[in-house]
Design a protein around this motif. Structure first.
Motif, PDB file in Angstrom:
ATOM      1  N   ASN A 256       0.843  -1.189   0.000  1.00 23.71           N
ATOM      2  CA  ASN A 256       0.000   0.000   0.000  1.00 23.71           C
ATOM      3  C   ASN A 256       0.885   1.249   0.000  1.00 23.71           C
ATOM      4  OD1 ASN A 256      -1.849   2.139   0.774  1.00 23.71           O
ATOM      5  ND2 ASN A 256      -3.251   0.514   1.423  1.00 23.71           N
ATOM      6  N   SER A 257       0.540   2.215  -0.828  1.00 25.93           N
ATOM      7  CA  SER A 257       1.361   3.434  -0.937  1.00 25.93           C
ATOM      8  C   SER A 257       1.361   4.235   0.356  1.00 25.93           C
ATOM      9  CB  SER A 257       0.857   4.310  -2.092  1.00 25.93           C
ATOM     10  OG  SER A 257      -0.509   4.643  -1.916  1.00 25.93           O
ATOM     11  N   THR A 258       0.379   4.016   1.208  1.00 24.32           N
ATOM     12  CA  THR A 258       0.339   4.701   2.502  1.00 24.32           C
ATOM     13  C   THR A 258       0.750   3.767   3.645  1.00 24.32           C
ATOM     14  OG1 THR A 258      -1.999   4.143   2.791  1.00 24.32           O
ATOM     15  CG2 THR A 258      -1.495   6.245   1.734  1.00 24.32           C
TER      16      THR A 258
ATOM     17  N   LEU B  14       2.786   8.798  -3.860  1.00 25.04           N
ATOM     18  CA  LEU B  14       3.001   8.688  -2.419  1.00 25.04           C
ATOM     19  C   LEU B  14       4.134   7.708  -2.152  1.00 25.04           C
ATOM     20  CD1 LEU B  14      -0.700   8.434  -1.186  1.00 25.04           C
ATOM     21  CD2 LEU B  14       0.832  10.375  -0.832  1.00 25.04           C
TER      22      LEU B  14
ATOM     23  N   PRO C  20       5.644   5.070   0.535  1.00 23.57           N
ATOM     24  CA  PRO C  20       5.346   4.356   1.778  1.00 23.57           C
ATOM     25  C   PRO C  20       6.470   4.528   2.790  1.00 23.57           C
ATOM     26  CG  PRO C  20       6.029   2.813   0.065  1.00 23.57           C
ATOM     27  CD  PRO C  20       5.871   4.148  -0.600  1.00 23.57           C
ATOM     28  N   ASN C  21       6.118   4.462   4.046  1.00 21.80           N
ATOM     29  CA  ASN C  21       7.119   4.530   5.106  1.00 21.80           C
ATOM     30  C   ASN C  21       7.895   3.225   5.188  1.00 21.80           C
ATOM     31  OD1 ASN C  21       6.461   7.161   6.007  1.00 21.80           O
ATOM     32  ND2 ASN C  21       4.703   6.336   7.137  1.00 21.80           N
TER      33      ASN C  21
END
Length: 397
Positions: free
Chosen positions: A92-94, A132, A134-135
């Motif tokens: 997931n990009s977030t 975005l 990701p972390n």
């Protein structure tokens, strides 16, 4: 990228010398092993099938699902190849991801640099496609990517386990120098214990051997004590597969098991820790705990299994006190445990000479990096020599 439904190479890892017991576990679950090696086994299955492995295996460390293989001579090659993988379909990009690795390449002096190149390649691709980034970090409680890079050959895996499976989740208080849960399980699986006769563990420490014995006897699997795995954080995860498997684990538990498991320690604190850990595991009602010297441990009559995991002492120079302890263990088993199988787990071969019994088997293990042996003793209820003579006098059929 349909990783949950497409078959791929899966590597199930374990600590060195646990592989034979891991392989038996995998086969008992109905899986076919493609290849066995000293630290694990290779299968060809889907990621959905990895869920069952993660929840059931006692001796495993990680379950790794391969998503790509390529050649890479240096860090730039590694970055370029990793960036070609469709990470936007997996992470997931977030979300959050981490990278672990096993690297043996002449251009890399530290695996942390290889991890960084993989992280950058993943994050850069997702940023370019999704806008975005990701972390990422060192925590392995979300999506975990594993790099295996040897010479010019590299494999990229999804670590479907995340946190190691070698810890079974019930031991909230470790105690002093505890035995890893996976090692304790492997040690018990290596014995001749039938899972029904008495199991006695003097010098129990934090109770890991006694608790694992209770879990094995009642078919309680590690998945009952854990609700977070790496596969849960991969796009496409279907949680109903996990919950169905978890329901199966609960249904398979043997309830109202009649078994005698005894754990003792001279330390009141150790026994208190053991009780608390057993309660967390839900098996405190199956184990009788005693605060006493090991020589005062009650031994049920007839047949059973007794296992010691004493201090090892220094590899060089044996402490006189431990010599006396090892001799006393041998005397105790000879005098009080007739008809039992006796076991002593130790990393000090010099001290084993003081036991005064001849081992039937010497089973190899590692406790961390320490070379250890599980010594097996058949504690005859009568004289072996007399039994043999009587047998030889019988007429041949």
């Amino acid at each position: 990228m349909q990783v949950f439904h497409n078959k791929s190479k899966v590597i199930v890892t374990c600590n060195k010398r646990l592989a034979p017991y891991l392989a038996e576990e995998i086969k008992d679950l109905g899986y076919t092993i493609v290849r066995e090696f000293p630290t694990g086994a290779e299968l060809e299955i889907t990621m959905s099938q990895c869920i069952k492995l993660n929840l059931n295996l006692r001796c495993a460390s990680q379950v790794l699902y391969k998503i790509a293989s390529f050649k890479a001579k240096n860090p730039d090659d590694l970055y370029n190849a990793v960036k070609l993988i469709e990470w936007e379909k997996l992470i997931n990009s977030t979300g959050y991801f981490s990278v672990t690795s096993n690297v043996d390449n002449p251009t890399i002096t530290t695996p942390l640099f290889a991890n960084l190149k993989v992280k950058d390649a993943i994050a850069d691709r997702i940023l370019e496609l999704k806008g975005l980034r990701p972390n990422s970090g060192s925590e392995v409680n979300k999506t975990v990517i594993h790099l295996y890079w040897k010479e010019n050959e590299a494999d990229i895996f999804i670590d479907t386990s995340g946190e190691t499976l070698a810890k079974h989740g019930y031991r909230k208080i470790p105690g002093k120098a505890p035995m890893l849960e996976a090692l304790a399980a492997g040690t018990i699986l290596a014995t001749k214990w039938d899972r029904n006769s008495p199991f006695v563990n003097p010098m129990c420490g934090s109770g890991t051997l006694a608790i694992e014995a209770a879990l094995i006897a009642t078919n309680r699997r590690p998945g009952l004590y854990r609700m977070n795995y790496g596969f849960m954080h991969v796009l496409g995860y279907e949680e109903e597969v996990f919950f169905e498997e978890r329901r199966n684990l609960k249904d398979q538990v043997i309830k109202n098991k009649k078994i005698k498991i005894i754990a003792s320690d001279i330390s009141e604190d150790a026994v208190d820790v053991s009780r608390k850990n057993a309660k967390t595991a839900g098996v405190d009602g199956l184990i009788e705990f005693y605060v006493c010297d090991f020589r005062e441990t009650p031994i049920p009559e007839n047949a059973g299994t007794i296992i010691f995991n004493p201090e090892y002492g220094e590899r060089l120079g044996v402490h006189h006190k431990l010599e006396l302890t090892y001799k006393a263990m041998g005397d105790f088993m000879k005098q009080n445990c007739k008809g039992y199988y006796g076991y002593i787990f130790t990393g000090n071969p010099d001290l084993t000479k003081k036991i005064g019994l001849k081992a039937e088997r010497k089973i190899e293990f590692y406790n961390g990096k320490l070379d250890c042996r599980l010594l097996e003793y058949e504690l005859y209820s009568g004289s072996k020599r007399i039994d043999t003579r009587i047998q030889s006098s019988l007429p041949n059929e």
